[in-house]
Enzyme design. Structure first.
Site, PDB file in Angstrom:
ATOM      1  N   TYR A  11       0.817  -1.138   0.117  1.00 58.11           N
ATOM      2  CA  TYR A  11      -0.202  -0.056  -0.058  1.00 58.11           C
ATOM      3  C   TYR A  11       0.765   1.401   0.037  1.00 58.11           C
ATOM      4  CZ  TYR A  11      -3.214   3.539   2.110  1.00 58.11           C
ATOM      5  OH  TYR A  11      -4.018   4.647   2.413  1.00 58.11           O
ATOM      6  N   PHE A  80       9.918  -0.831   3.331  1.00 59.10           N
ATOM      7  CA  PHE A  80       8.637  -0.929   3.834  1.00 59.10           C
ATOM      8  C   PHE A  80       8.301  -2.587   4.317  1.00 59.10           C
ATOM      9  CE2 PHE A  80       8.404   2.476   0.610  1.00 59.10           C
ATOM     10  CZ  PHE A  80       7.900   3.437   1.495  1.00 59.10           C
ATOM     11  N   LYS A  84       2.106  -6.476   9.002  1.00 57.17           N
ATOM     12  CA  LYS A  84       1.546  -5.326   9.804  1.00 57.17           C
ATOM     13  C   LYS A  84       0.366  -5.748  10.729  1.00 57.17           C
ATOM     14  CE  LYS A  84      -0.966  -3.560   6.203  1.00 57.17           C
ATOM     15  NZ  LYS A  84      -1.684  -2.269   5.464  1.00 57.17           N
ATOM     16  N   SER A 124       6.386   3.513  13.211  1.00 53.43           N
ATOM     17  CA  SER A 124       4.873   3.645  13.529  1.00 53.43           C
ATOM     18  C   SER A 124       4.916   4.531  14.865  1.00 53.43           C
ATOM     19  CB  SER A 124       4.068   2.326  13.662  1.00 53.43           C
ATOM     20  OG  SER A 124       3.016   2.481  14.193  1.00 53.43           O
ATOM     21  N   TYR A 149       3.752  -6.904  17.096  1.00 54.06           N
ATOM     22  CA  TYR A 149       3.803  -6.041  15.685  1.00 54.06           C
ATOM     23  C   TYR A 149       4.534  -4.874  16.340  1.00 54.06           C
ATOM     24  CZ  TYR A 149       3.066  -2.438  12.257  1.00 54.06           C
ATOM     25  OH  TYR A 149       3.092  -1.195  11.897  1.00 54.06           O
ATOM     26  N   LYS A 153       8.896  -3.035  15.514  1.00 53.10           N
ATOM     27  CA  LYS A 153       9.109  -1.504  15.250  1.00 53.10           C
ATOM     28  C   LYS A 153       9.869  -1.054  16.156  1.00 53.10           C
ATOM     29  CE  LYS A 153       6.603  -1.795  11.466  1.00 53.10           C
ATOM     30  NZ  LYS A 153       7.218  -1.610  10.098  1.00 53.10           N
TER      31      LYS A 153
HETATM   32  P1  NAD Z   1       1.616  -3.675   3.256  1.00 52.64           P
HETATM   33  O1  NAD Z   1       1.461  -4.968   3.765  1.00 52.64           O
HETATM   34  O2  NAD Z   1       0.502  -3.283   2.090  1.00 52.64           O
HETATM   35  O3  NAD Z   1       3.042  -3.691   2.345  1.00 52.64           O
HETATM   36  C1  NAD Z   1       4.052  -4.197   2.714  1.00 52.64           C
HETATM   37  C2  NAD Z   1       4.707  -4.842   1.641  1.00 52.64           C
HETATM   38  O4  NAD Z   1       6.099  -5.999   2.219  1.00 52.64           O
HETATM   39  C3  NAD Z   1       3.770  -6.370   0.909  1.00 52.64           C
HETATM   40  O5  NAD Z   1       4.023  -5.916  -0.330  1.00 52.64           O
HETATM   41  C4  NAD Z   1       4.568  -7.555   1.297  1.00 52.64           C
HETATM   42  O6  NAD Z   1       4.182  -8.466   0.262  1.00 52.64           O
HETATM   43  C5  NAD Z   1       5.958  -7.143   1.386  1.00 52.64           C
HETATM   44  N1  NAD Z   1       6.612  -8.108   2.393  1.00 52.64           N
HETATM   45  C6  NAD Z   1       6.204  -8.655   3.371  1.00 52.64           C
HETATM   46  N2  NAD Z   1       7.213  -9.395   4.203  1.00 52.64           N
HETATM   47  C7  NAD Z   1       8.017  -9.390   3.169  1.00 52.64           C
HETATM   48  C8  NAD Z   1       9.315 -10.168   3.207  1.00 52.64           C
HETATM   49  N3  NAD Z   1       9.761 -10.953   4.114  1.00 52.64           N
HETATM   50  N4  NAD Z   1      10.220  -9.907   2.147  1.00 52.64           N
HETATM   51  C9  NAD Z   1       9.800  -9.275   0.815  1.00 52.64           C
HETATM   52  N5  NAD Z   1       8.736  -8.465   1.048  1.00 52.64           N
HETATM   53  C10 NAD Z   1       7.895  -8.536   2.324  1.00 52.64           C
HETATM   54  O7  NAD Z   1       1.801  -2.595   4.281  1.00 52.64           O
HETATM   55  P2  NAD Z   1       1.854  -0.888   4.147  1.00 52.64           P
HETATM   56  O8  NAD Z   1       0.595  -0.726   4.717  1.00 52.64           O
HETATM   57  O9  NAD Z   1       2.340  -0.602   2.836  1.00 52.64           O
HETATM   58  O10 NAD Z   1       2.890  -0.906   5.202  1.00 52.64           O
HETATM   59  C11 NAD Z   1       4.257  -0.708   4.753  1.00 52.64           C
HETATM   60  C12 NAD Z   1       5.172  -0.500   5.948  1.00 52.64           C
HETATM   61  O11 NAD Z   1       4.770   0.551   7.066  1.00 52.64           O
HETATM   62  C13 NAD Z   1       5.118  -2.070   6.649  1.00 52.64           C
HETATM   63  O12 NAD Z   1       6.396  -2.024   7.768  1.00 52.64           O
HETATM   64  C14 NAD Z   1       4.154  -1.234   8.065  1.00 52.64           C
HETATM   65  O13 NAD Z   1       4.469  -2.000   9.118  1.00 52.64           O
HETATM   66  C15 NAD Z   1       4.408   0.278   7.977  1.00 52.64           C
HETATM   67  N6  NAD Z   1       3.387   0.755   8.726  1.00 52.64           N
HETATM   68  C16 NAD Z   1       2.242   0.734   8.233  1.00 52.64           C
HETATM   69  C17 NAD Z   1       1.216   1.514   8.563  1.00 52.64           C
HETATM   70  C18 NAD Z   1      -0.060   1.406   8.112  1.00 52.64           C
HETATM   71  O14 NAD Z   1      -1.092   2.127   8.667  1.00 52.64           O
HETATM   72  N7  NAD Z   1      -0.291   0.979   6.956  1.00 52.64           N
HETATM   73  C19 NAD Z   1       1.288   2.289  10.143  1.00 52.64           C
HETATM   74  C20 NAD Z   1       2.779   2.496  10.487  1.00 52.64           C
HETATM   75  C21 NAD Z   1       3.919   1.873   9.661  1.00 52.64           C
HETATM   76  C1  UD1 Z   2      -3.719  -0.016  14.235  1.00 51.43           C
HETATM   77  C2  UD1 Z   2      -2.900  -0.722  15.294  1.00 51.43           C
HETATM   78  C3  UD1 Z   2      -1.409  -0.096  15.231  1.00 51.43           C
HETATM   79  C4  UD1 Z   2      -0.904   0.148  13.634  1.00 51.43           C
HETATM   80  C5  UD1 Z   2      -2.028   0.748  12.753  1.00 51.43           C
HETATM   81  C6  UD1 Z   2      -1.699   0.731  11.137  1.00 51.43           C
HETATM   82  C7  UD1 Z   2      -4.084  -1.623  17.026  1.00 51.43           C
HETATM   83  C8  UD1 Z   2      -4.284  -1.664  18.563  1.00 51.43           C
HETATM   84  N1  UD1 Z   2      -3.397  -0.754  16.438  1.00 51.43           N
HETATM   85  O1  UD1 Z   2      -3.609   1.346  14.705  1.00 51.43           O
HETATM   86  O2  UD1 Z   2      -0.415  -0.723  15.894  1.00 51.43           O
HETATM   87  O3  UD1 Z   2       0.194   0.714  13.539  1.00 51.43           O
HETATM   88  O4  UD1 Z   2      -3.325   0.114  12.875  1.00 51.43           O
HETATM   89  O5  UD1 Z   2      -1.960  -0.587  10.801  1.00 51.43           O
HETATM   90  O6  UD1 Z   2      -4.545  -2.489  16.483  1.00 51.43           O
HETATM   91  N2  UD1 Z   2     -12.065   1.386  15.053  1.00 51.43           N
HETATM   92  C9  UD1 Z   2     -13.340   1.063  14.897  1.00 51.43           C
HETATM   93  N3  UD1 Z   2     -14.046  -0.049  14.311  1.00 51.43           N
HETATM   94  C10 UD1 Z   2     -13.173  -0.430  13.511  1.00 51.43           C
HETATM   95  C11 UD1 Z   2     -11.538  -0.385  13.325  1.00 51.43           C
HETATM   96  C12 UD1 Z   2     -11.194   0.670  14.124  1.00 51.43           C
HETATM   97  O7  UD1 Z   2     -13.947   1.911  15.835  1.00 51.43           O
HETATM   98  O8  UD1 Z   2     -13.477  -1.624  12.589  1.00 51.43           O
HETATM   99  C13 UD1 Z   2     -11.397   2.613  15.685  1.00 51.43           C
HETATM  100  C14 UD1 Z   2     -10.276   2.182  16.498  1.00 51.43           C
HETATM  101  O9  UD1 Z   2     -10.754   1.904  17.946  1.00 51.43           O
HETATM  102  C15 UD1 Z   2      -9.703   3.447  16.722  1.00 51.43           C
HETATM  103  C16 UD1 Z   2      -9.680   4.060  15.290  1.00 51.43           C
HETATM  104  O10 UD1 Z   2     -10.839   3.410  14.690  1.00 51.43           O
HETATM  105  O11 UD1 Z   2     -10.128   4.096  17.694  1.00 51.43           O
HETATM  106  C17 UD1 Z   2      -8.593   3.845  14.372  1.00 51.43           C
HETATM  107  O12 UD1 Z   2      -8.327   2.146  14.206  1.00 51.43           O
HETATM  108  P1  UD1 Z   2      -7.447   1.599  13.430  1.00 51.43           P
HETATM  109  O13 UD1 Z   2      -7.575   2.279  11.875  1.00 51.43           O
HETATM  110  O14 UD1 Z   2      -7.107   0.102  13.342  1.00 51.43           O
HETATM  111  O15 UD1 Z   2      -6.011   2.353  13.611  1.00 51.43           O
HETATM  112  P2  UD1 Z   2      -5.068   2.380  15.140  1.00 51.43           P
HETATM  113  O16 UD1 Z   2      -5.762   1.458  16.153  1.00 51.43           O
HETATM  114  O17 UD1 Z   2      -4.851   3.632  15.232  1.00 51.43           O
END
Ligand code: NAD
Ligand code: UD1
Length: 345
Positions: A11, A80, A84, A124, A149, A153
């Site tokens: 993503y 990335f 997750k 994160s 998870y 991080k």
């Molecule tokens: P995502 O799952 O869409 O992308 C991660 C990508 O990494 C995927 O394409 C997956 O196939 C690849 N991958 C996983 N393990 C692998 C491995 N061992 N070798 C090679 N490729 C691998 O996730 P995202 O939402 O795009 O997140 C990207 C990064 O940002 C992640 O590290 C995630 O933890 C971090 N992050 C995401 C969020 C969020 O809300 N989406 C928030 C904070 C941090």
């Molecule tokens: C979550 C993860 C965090 C991770 C992030 C991105 C938890 C406790 N935290 O963050 O570690 O880095 O996602 O992947 O899981 N909510 C609802 N209904 C739903 C889904 C969410 O009410 O179906 C609420 C949650 O209670 C929260 C807010 O929406 O208050 C955001 O939730 P979410 O999108 O899951 O993100 P985080 O909890 O902030």
């Protein structure tokens, strides 16, 4: 620059690759496709006119890493790749530590062997745990994560910090993302969660498209504006541009506003908190769609409120967000309506 993007089919990675290509960088993606589709590559080409180089491989494999680093002399890595899903990490902690932590150590060793010294890492806001106050500044203490998870991080951050202390020529940028949502305005790339989404915005869009019946709002008795959880939602394109801006950390001579250090930490958020019900409301009015919801019990591990102070990224990198919550709601919906099954055709 020639940039290796691990997890670049995912993503946030795919959106960042688009911005990197648009800015004239050469990109190679390393991804094992465990949570993404190779169709992303065609979509990136449609948007940018360039298909990024792609190497299907795994950061858990030293051979794969060696092979990819033999392809070119990379100026930097944007890392990335990682698992997750918070709930899954509680059930499969070993898989999470192995993939995220051991995978990153392999990557750092391969970088050292191939003389690549610059890395930007996807961290994160989860590393702040339940903060003592909001907004959250980068120097707030890290608190114990409530799940494996989050712990991966935090551990990876520590590894990068230690490696930077030990090697003056190694440069690390730790980007602490708040809550990325939204999609590219083309509607060609976006978030494609497998199964029932855990996160709020993909859940809302799947209710809107009729795949799910109603949203469960996890608790309305938090100490917030309306009792529902408050988060700092950031448009994924703004987040991607934060990575582009972070490349300046590898050119300190031409960027005197950046602290002279080989390890930098930045919050990437908007600085504004939005409650669950405010986000639902913004989605409903932006797209003229009703989102049925019901109040449910709190979700374990959730906190009341979490939003960033992003002054440091503005002051040092000249980066700040451009998109608001209505843009995020519009673009998330545009992606979902054009791709009701995600990347599955
Ligand atoms: P995502 O799952 O869409 O992308 C991660 C990508 O990494 C995927 O394409 C997956 O196939 C690849 N991958 C996983 N393990 C692998 C491995 N061992 N070798 C090679 N490729 C691998 O996730 P995202 O939402 O795009 O997140 C990207 C990064 O940002 C992640 O590290 C995630 O933890 C971090 N992050 C995401 C969020 C969020 O809300 N989406 C928030 C904070 C941090
Ligand atoms: C979550 C993860 C965090 C991770 C992030 C991105 C938890 C406790 N935290 O963050 O570690 O880095 O996602 O992947 O899981 N909510 C609802 N209904 C739903 C889904 C969410 O009410 O179906 C609420 C949650 O209670 C929260 C807010 O929406 O208050 C955001 O939730 P979410 O999108 O899951 O993100 P985080 O909890 O902030």
């Amino acid at each position: 620059m020639k940039i290796l993007v691990t997890g670049g089919c995912g993503y946030i990675g795919s959106h960042t690759v688009v911005e990197l290509i648009d800015a004239g960088h050469k990109v190679c993606i390393l991804d094992n496709l465990s949570n993404s589709s190779s169709l992303v590559l065609d979509r990136i080409e449609k948007i940018t006119g360039t298909k990024p180089e792609f190497f299907k491989g795994d950061i858990k494999s030293k051979d794969d890493l060696n092979d990819v680093f033999n392809l070119a002399n990379f100026d930097c890595v944007i890392h990335f790749a990682g698992l997750k899903a918070v709930g899954e990490s509680v059930e499969k902690p070993l898989e999470y530590y192995e993939n995220n932590v051991c995978g990153t150590i392999n990557l750092l060793q391969a970088m050292r062997e191939h003389n690549c010294n610059n890395i930007i890492f996807s961290s994160s806001a989860t590393v702040y745990g339940s903060p003592k106050s909001n907004p959250i500044f980068e120097d707030f203490p890290k608190l114990k994560a409530t799940n494996p998870y989050g712990e991966t991080k935090s551990v990876i951050e520590d590894i990068l910090i230690d490696n930077a202390k030990a090697n003056a020529n190694f440069n690390a940028v730790l980007l602490r993302y708040f809550n990325p949502i939204g999609a590219h305005k083309s509607g060609l790339i976006g978030e494609d969660p497998k199964g029932i989404p855990n996160n709020l915005m993909p859940y809302i869009t799947q209710v809107a498209v009729g795949k799910l019946e109603r949203l469960g709002v996890f608790g309305n008795d938090y100490n917030t504006v309306d009792g529902t959880g408050v988060r700092d939602y950031i448009h994924v394109v703004d987040l991607s541009l934060g990575h582009l801006a972070s490349l300046k950390c590898f050119d300190l001579d031409n960027n005197p506003q950046i602290e002279k250090s080989n390890c930098h930490i930045y919050n990437l958020g908007t600085g504004k908190g939005t409650s669950v019900l405010e986000l639902v409301d913004a989605f409903e009015s932006a797209n003229d769609i009703e989102i049925p919801y019901e109040i449910c019990p709190r979700r374990a591990g959730d906190i009341d409120e979490c939003f960033a102070n992003c002054d440091k990224a503005f002051k040092e990198l000249g980066w700040k967000t451009k998109f608001n919550i209505v843009d995020m709601a519009n673009d998330s919906w545009n992606w979902q309506i054009n791709n009701p099954q995600g990347y599955q055709l």
